[in-house]
Design an enzyme around this catalytic site. Sequence first.
Site, short mmCIF file in Angstrom:
data_model
loop_
_atom_site.label_atom_id
_atom_site.label_comp_id
_atom_site.label_asym_id
_atom_site.label_seq_id
_atom_site.Cartn_x
_atom_site.Cartn_y
_atom_site.Cartn_z
N ASP A 56 0.90 -1.02 -0.02
CA ASP A 56 0.03 0.11 -0.04
C ASP A 56 1.06 1.38 -0.02
O ASP A 56 0.76 2.11 -0.64
CB ASP A 56 -0.92 0.08 1.27
CG ASP A 56 -0.26 -0.26 2.63
OD1 ASP A 56 0.94 -0.45 2.71
OD2 ASP A 56 -0.94 -0.28 3.75
N ASP A 108 7.08 3.64 3.54
CA ASP A 108 7.33 4.49 4.36
C ASP A 108 8.76 4.47 4.70
O ASP A 108 9.73 4.91 4.05
CB ASP A 108 6.50 4.46 5.59
CG ASP A 108 6.28 5.41 6.37
OD1 ASP A 108 6.54 6.60 6.12
OD2 ASP A 108 6.06 5.11 7.80
N ASP A 166 -5.22 2.02 6.71
CA ASP A 166 -5.76 2.37 7.79
C ASP A 166 -5.07 3.23 9.01
O ASP A 166 -4.03 3.56 8.94
CB ASP A 166 -6.08 0.84 8.67
CG ASP A 166 -4.64 0.39 9.09
OD1 ASP A 166 -3.73 0.43 8.65
OD2 ASP A 166 -4.93 0.25 10.69
#
Length: 178
Positions: A98, A101, A157
Site C-alpha cells: 500500500d 514509508d 488504515d
Amino acid sequence: MLQDLLKITHTEEQLKARTCELAADISRDYADKNPLFIGVLKGAYIFMAELCKNVTIPCEMAFISASSYRGTQTTGCVSAQTDGLPDLTGRHVILVEDILDTGLTLSHICKVLSSRGTASLEICSMMDKPSRRKTELKGKYVGFEIPDEFVVGYGLDFNEKYRNLPFVGVLKPEVYES
Ligand code: IMP
C-alpha cells in the site's frame, strides 16, 4: 468517517487511472514471465485487486501479512507471516504494498523472499513517502510520491479504520491525537 478527514489527496478516479498505468507497465515488462504478485496484507488488498484486474498477461497471486505500525507510528519491529506461499524458486515476484514509508517492512520481507530462490523481486507500491526512508529500498512501480503525512483510505488504515474509503486522504490531527 468523512468528518474525520482534513483533506482528500487522491480521488478514486486518480487512483484507478494511475493503477491502470502501473498495470500496463508491468504487463509490458513481464510478458512471458508469469509473474507472481504477492500482496502485503492488509493494506494492499484494494490496490492489489485493482492492479491485477488490469494486468493483461498470465500471472498468479498470493498474499502475506506483515505489520510494523501501531496508530500513526512505526514500531520498527517487523513481523511477517509467509505461510501458504507457493514455491518461489525461479519465480519473478512483484511485491505489492500500500505504502512505502521507512522501508523497514519491505526490506525484511525482501530478505525473507529472496532467500527462497526468486528469479527476480521488484516492488510495486501505491504510495511512496521517500522522505521517511530508513533503508536503500526503492519501488520499481510507484503510484504516487507523497509528503510526510499520515494518509488513510483505499486499504490504508488508522488503527484498522478507514481502509474502506474509496479515496486517499489525510486525517484531522485531533483524530489521531485523541
Ligand atoms: P514501513 O515499514 O515504515 O515502510 O511501513 C510500511 C507500512 O506502514 C505500510 O504497509 C502501512 O501499513 C504502514 N504505513 C506507513 N505510512 C502509513 C500511512 O501514512 N498511513 C497508513 N499506514 C501507513
